[in-house]
Design an enzyme around this catalytic site. Structure first.
Site, PDB file in Angstrom:
ATOM      1  N   LYS A 288     -35.783 -80.699  62.489  1.00 23.46           N
ATOM      2  CA  LYS A 288     -35.931 -81.568  60.882  1.00 23.46           C
ATOM      3  C   LYS A 288     -37.235 -82.151  60.663  1.00 23.46           C
ATOM      4  CE  LYS A 288     -31.053 -81.660  60.920  1.00 23.46           C
ATOM      5  NZ  LYS A 288     -29.672 -81.750  61.642  1.00 23.46           N
TER       6      LYS A 288
ATOM      7  N   TYR B   4     -23.032 -83.440  67.114  1.00 22.81           N
ATOM      8  CA  TYR B   4     -23.415 -82.201  66.718  1.00 22.81           C
ATOM      9  C   TYR B   4     -24.860 -81.890  67.190  1.00 22.81           C
ATOM     10  CZ  TYR B   4     -24.528 -77.518  64.048  1.00 22.81           C
ATOM     11  OH  TYR B   4     -24.924 -76.462  63.689  1.00 22.81           O
TER      12      TYR B   4
ATOM     13  N   ASP C 143     -30.739 -85.945  71.672  1.00 24.26           N
ATOM     14  CA  ASP C 143     -30.997 -85.269  70.794  1.00 24.26           C
ATOM     15  C   ASP C 143     -31.479 -86.105  69.546  1.00 24.26           C
ATOM     16  OD1 ASP C 143     -30.814 -83.357  68.721  1.00 24.26           O
ATOM     17  OD2 ASP C 143     -28.778 -82.585  69.140  1.00 24.26           O
TER      18      ASP C 143
HETATM   19  C1  LIG Z   1     -29.283 -80.537  62.570  1.00 25.86           C
HETATM   20  C2  LIG Z   1     -28.954 -81.009  63.973  1.00 25.86           C
HETATM   21  C3  LIG Z   1     -29.283 -79.789  64.863  1.00 25.86           C
HETATM   22  C4  LIG Z   1     -29.478 -78.430  64.591  1.00 25.86           C
HETATM   23  O1  LIG Z   1     -30.666 -78.178  64.022  1.00 25.86           O
HETATM   24  P1  LIG Z   1     -30.812 -76.757  63.191  1.00 25.86           P
HETATM   25  O2  LIG Z   1     -32.267 -76.871  62.900  1.00 25.86           O
HETATM   26  O3  LIG Z   1     -29.982 -76.862  62.086  1.00 25.86           O
HETATM   27  O4  LIG Z   1     -30.416 -75.770  64.453  1.00 25.86           O
HETATM   28  C5  LIG Z   1     -29.076 -80.545  66.410  1.00 25.86           C
HETATM   29  N1  LIG Z   1     -28.892 -81.598  66.632  1.00 25.86           N
HETATM   30  C6  LIG Z   1     -28.644 -82.555  65.619  1.00 25.86           C
HETATM   31  C7  LIG Z   1     -28.484 -83.929  66.162  1.00 25.86           C
HETATM   32  C8  LIG Z   1     -28.693 -82.177  64.281  1.00 25.86           C
HETATM   33  O5  LIG Z   1     -28.613 -83.216  63.303  1.00 25.86           O
END
Ligand SMILES: *Cc1c(COP(=O)(O)O)cnc(C)c1O
Length: 425
Positions: A265, A142, A237
């Site tokens: 995060k 994701y 990511d």
């Molecule tokens: C949570 C997440 C996102 C998206 O971040 P948001 O702040 O919710 O837009 C992107 N990549 C990874 C790996 C994530 O866990």
């Protein structure tokens, strides 16, 4: 009716599904989502006064636990000076220096407001830099909800993307190619099929959005090698793994250097922050230096920067936190595996560092296809059992169990007891 139930009824009338992010709904597990009144350390308390051991930690940001005094104080003090200026503030420069210092592959970094924005921007930079359009992502990873990333493999590995979500134009998805996690051949196959067309490979170095799936030995270095050979960029990511597996994230933990990295995060300590950064030469594509446009009214917000900085400073200055937290994760998984073995249930325990997962399947989970063999009904039953025991795990099979530095040995013992109790029926 509980107060949570009343709030949910009200919220459903005016918010789609009653929640502002689908992962908060209890759709996959049954029952009524809890509305949270407050949180402290490793505990959250709902509006009905029930307190739970929290294994979500706001989906990762609360690495030091909820309401850490230093983080709270920094945010409050910053707020008193003004909530937003729409001009540079000292904390932005400090944050950028800190990120570049903690994560050596990052030489220039731009602040945004979410992980989604960070990914969306990094992809634009990769395309601008390489002059190529296609992106490889992995099935089950994701990367936020931007159009081009809402794609998984529609018809096997070698096909172009088919959108997962309504409202994503085919045109947005057609340049998204999907490969299989932990399968370098699937990546090579795509480069062979689209020579000179692939701008970047984006990967969660530890996949934590299909449950937790760890990279097999050689997978991340293999991606590095292929990207270098093909003159494509490697994007990690690290929205979940950044500042979690170690001060320099998964890239430090596994010793693999990406060209670009996305953060979210933890970098905001609970405030809405994301960031993307990487090699100077690549990041110099970004406006106003270069020709890739990316902007944000609230980016580098002083209150958000202050909170994030306070958390990151503590982490930079106390590397022992990582040793302790990761050791706690190892210990938790070892004990959980023992329970699984002794009770003879069909479960897999996966994870790395402070990220863990209990998959309700009999097959070792190395990719999305296998993750999906999990018995989600069984997971739902387990979830409800845990909630009843005052333990709040994510309301979905395909999420991580997030440990924080605030979790204590006794919390984990209580949690393991509840799991064992569930398995022994
Ligand atoms: C949570 C997440 C996102 C998206 O971040 P948001 O702040 O919710 O837009 C992107 N990549 C990874 C790996 C994530 O866990």
């Amino acid at each position: 009716m509980s107060v949570s139930e009343q709030l949910f009824e009200r919220a459903k009338k005016v918010i789609p599904g009653g929640v502002n992010s689908p992962v908060r709904a209890f759709q996959a597990v049954g029952g009524n989502p809890r509305f949270i009144a407050q949180a402290e350390g490793a505990r959250i308390t709902d509006v009905d006064g029930n307190t739970y051991i929290d294994y979500i930690g706001s989906w990762g940001p609360m690495l030091l636990g909820h309401n850490h005094p230093a983080v709270l104080e920094a945010a409050v003090q910053a707020a008193k000076k003004g909530l937003s200026f729409g001009a540079g503030c000292p904390a932005e420069a400090e944050m950028a220096e800190l990120v570049c210092r903690m994560v050596p592959s990052v030489e220039l970094v731009r602040m945004v407001n979410s992980g989604t924005e960070a990914v969306m921007s990094a992809l634009r930079v990769a395309r601008g830099y390489t002059g190529r359009d296609k992106i490889i992502k992995f099935e089950g990873c994701y990367h936020g909800h931007c159009d081009s990333m809402l794609v998984k493999a529609g018809s096997g590995v070698m096909t172009s993307g088919v959108p997962d979500s309504a409202g994503v134009p085919e045109g947005c998805a057609k340049d998204t190619l999907t490969a299989v996690y932990n399968d370098l051949e699937s990546v090579k196959g795509l480069f062979d099929k689209f020579p000179g067309e692939i701008a970047a490979v984006i990967v969660e170095p530890v996949a934590a959005n299909m449950g937790v799936v760890t990279p097999e030995e050689g997978f991340l270095p293999g991606l590095r090698r292929i990207c270098t050979e093909e003159k494509a960029l490697l994007i990690f990511d690290e929205v979940i793994t950044g500042f979690r597996l170690g001060p320099d994230g998964a890239q430090g933990y596994y010793g693999v250097k990406p060209d670009l990295t996305t953060f979210g995060k933890i970098i905001g300590a609970g405030m809405p922050v994301g960031a993307y950064g990487g090699r100077r030469e690549v990041m110099e594509m970004v406006a106003p230096v270069g020709s890739v446009y990316q902007a944000g009214t609230l980016s580098g917000n002083p209150v958000a920067m202050a909170a994030g900085l306070a958390q990151l400073h503590i982490l930079e200055e106390n590397p022992d936190i990582y040793r302790q937290m990761n050791a706690m994760g190892d210990d938790f998984r070892a004990k959980l595996r023992k329970i699984v073995e002794e009770t003879g249930v069909s479960c897999q325990v996966t994870g790395e560092g402070s990220l863990s997962c209990l998959f309700f399947t009999k097959e070792p989970v190395v990719n999305y296809r296998i993750a999906k063999t999990s018995d989600t009904e069984a997971f739902g039953k387990y979830f409800r059992h845990m909630l009843g025991r005052g333990i709040y795990v994510a309301p979905s099979q395909f999420e991580a169990i997030f440990l924080s530095a605030a979790h204590k040995e006794a919390d984990l013992e209580r949690t393991l007891e509840a799991i064992e109790e569930y398995f022994r029926g």
